[in-house]
Design an enzyme around this catalytic site. Structure first.
Site, PDB file in Angstrom:
ATOM      1  N   PRO A 123      39.741  46.430 -39.359  1.00 55.43           N
ATOM      2  CA  PRO A 123      38.719  45.741 -40.153  1.00 55.43           C
ATOM      3  C   PRO A 123      38.580  46.242 -41.589  1.00 55.43           C
ATOM      4  CG  PRO A 123      37.682  47.452 -38.855  1.00 55.43           C
ATOM      5  CD  PRO A 123      39.163  47.499 -38.534  1.00 55.43           C
ATOM      6  N   GLU A 124      39.501  47.095 -42.041  1.00 52.74           N
ATOM      7  CA  GLU A 124      39.299  47.790 -43.305  1.00 52.74           C
ATOM      8  C   GLU A 124      38.990  46.869 -44.483  1.00 52.74           C
ATOM      9  OE1 GLU A 124      41.712  50.771 -40.883  1.00 52.74           O
ATOM     10  OE2 GLU A 124      41.536  48.596 -41.053  1.00 52.74           O
ATOM     11  N   VAL A 125      39.730  45.758 -44.636  1.00 50.15           N
ATOM     12  CA  VAL A 125      39.511  44.935 -45.825  1.00 50.15           C
ATOM     13  C   VAL A 125      38.096  44.350 -45.859  1.00 50.15           C
ATOM     14  CG1 VAL A 125      41.937  44.382 -46.204  1.00 50.15           C
ATOM     15  CG2 VAL A 125      40.546  42.882 -44.734  1.00 50.15           C
TER      16      VAL A 125
END
Length: 266
Positions: free
Chosen positions: A140-142
């Site tokens: 989910p980083e972005v």
């Protein structure tokens, strides 16, 4: 208290079980937990005779939610100091995945609940990954204003570039069945009892292999090609750090406040 023992390690003969133990934080990776993990890796690298299998799991029905974003947000110092701290943290994360993959022992990821971000990295750095129906996987980083820098090579190695590309750009959540379809895990079991039985059967099979031959086989697999090209780890750490002191300020605040970040459209 789990904070006093963020990594629970027990030995069952030649099998080492390591449980990430911060269930109140969905086993998010704190500095203390990762220091304990690094200490365990030191022991395993030096223990080729007695320890033959490492089972990596999480406590409380969770695997690992990834980096503790509270620690990221609270990094002390001026912008330059924060940038340096983020570079060091991300570089250490990448090195940790590489050490797990290079262990002479066979590493088994036993996954229940969420395996997000860095937690997903642990799954993909393991030699074999099994999960039950509660498992959920995501990069989910972005959506937090960050980049999946150090997990990306390991996800690509496990699933192939096309599937990894979609995961890190779309940043959606995959259930156990979807994860099995793209090869993120080797097998998805229906429940915890079936998962435990499958892990026990796998470990029994692994212990039938000669430990020296297993270690040599892992070394040969690694010799087939590096997980990432030279210079990637440093570039990834730098990219993560730039995002961590930039857009991630808004992304982490939005995540903690349970609201959409400013850049979200629609």
């Amino acid at each position: 208290m789990s904070e006093e023992q963020p990594l629970l390690v027990r030995r069952e003969g030649p099998v080492v079980r390591a449980a990430m133990n911060r269930p109140h934080r969905r086993n998010a990776m704190s500095a203390a937990m990762m220091a304990a993990m690094d200490g365990l890796l030191d022991e395993l690298e030096a223990d080729r005779a007695a320890a033959r299998v490492l089972v990596l799991e999480g406590a409380g029905g969770h695997f690992c939610a990834g980096l503790d974003l509270g620690e990221v947000a609270e990094t002390p110092g001026d912008e330059q100091a924060k940038l340096a701290a983020q570079v060091a943290r991300n570089a250490a994360t990448g090195a940790r995945f590489a050490r797990i993959a290079a262990l002479p022992q066979v590493v088994v990821a036993r996954v229940q609940g969420g395996a997000f971000a860095g937690g997903l990295g642990f799954v993909c750095a393991a030699d074999v990954a099994l999960c039950d129906a509660t498992a959920r996987f995501s990069a989910p980083e972005v959506r937090r204003g960050l980049v999946a820098a150090q997990i990306l090579p390991w996800v690509v190695r496990r699933t192939g570039r096309a599937a990894a590309q979609r995961m890190v750009l779309q940043a959606n959540v995959l259930d156990a069945a979807a994860a099995a379809r793209i090869g993120l895990v080797h097998e998805a079991l229906p429940d915890a009892a079936a998962l435990d039985a499958a892990v026990a059967a796998l470990v029994a099979d692994l212990l039938r292999g000669a430990p020296g031959a297993v270690a040599e086989t892992k070394a040969l697999l690694a010799a087939l090609g590096p997980v990432a090209p030279e210079g990637y780890a440093a570039a990834g750490a730098d990219a993560f750090a730039r995002c961590a002191v930039g857009e991630a300020k808004e992304g982490i605040a939005a995540f903690q406040e349970k609201r959409p970040p400013a850049w979200e459209v629609g």
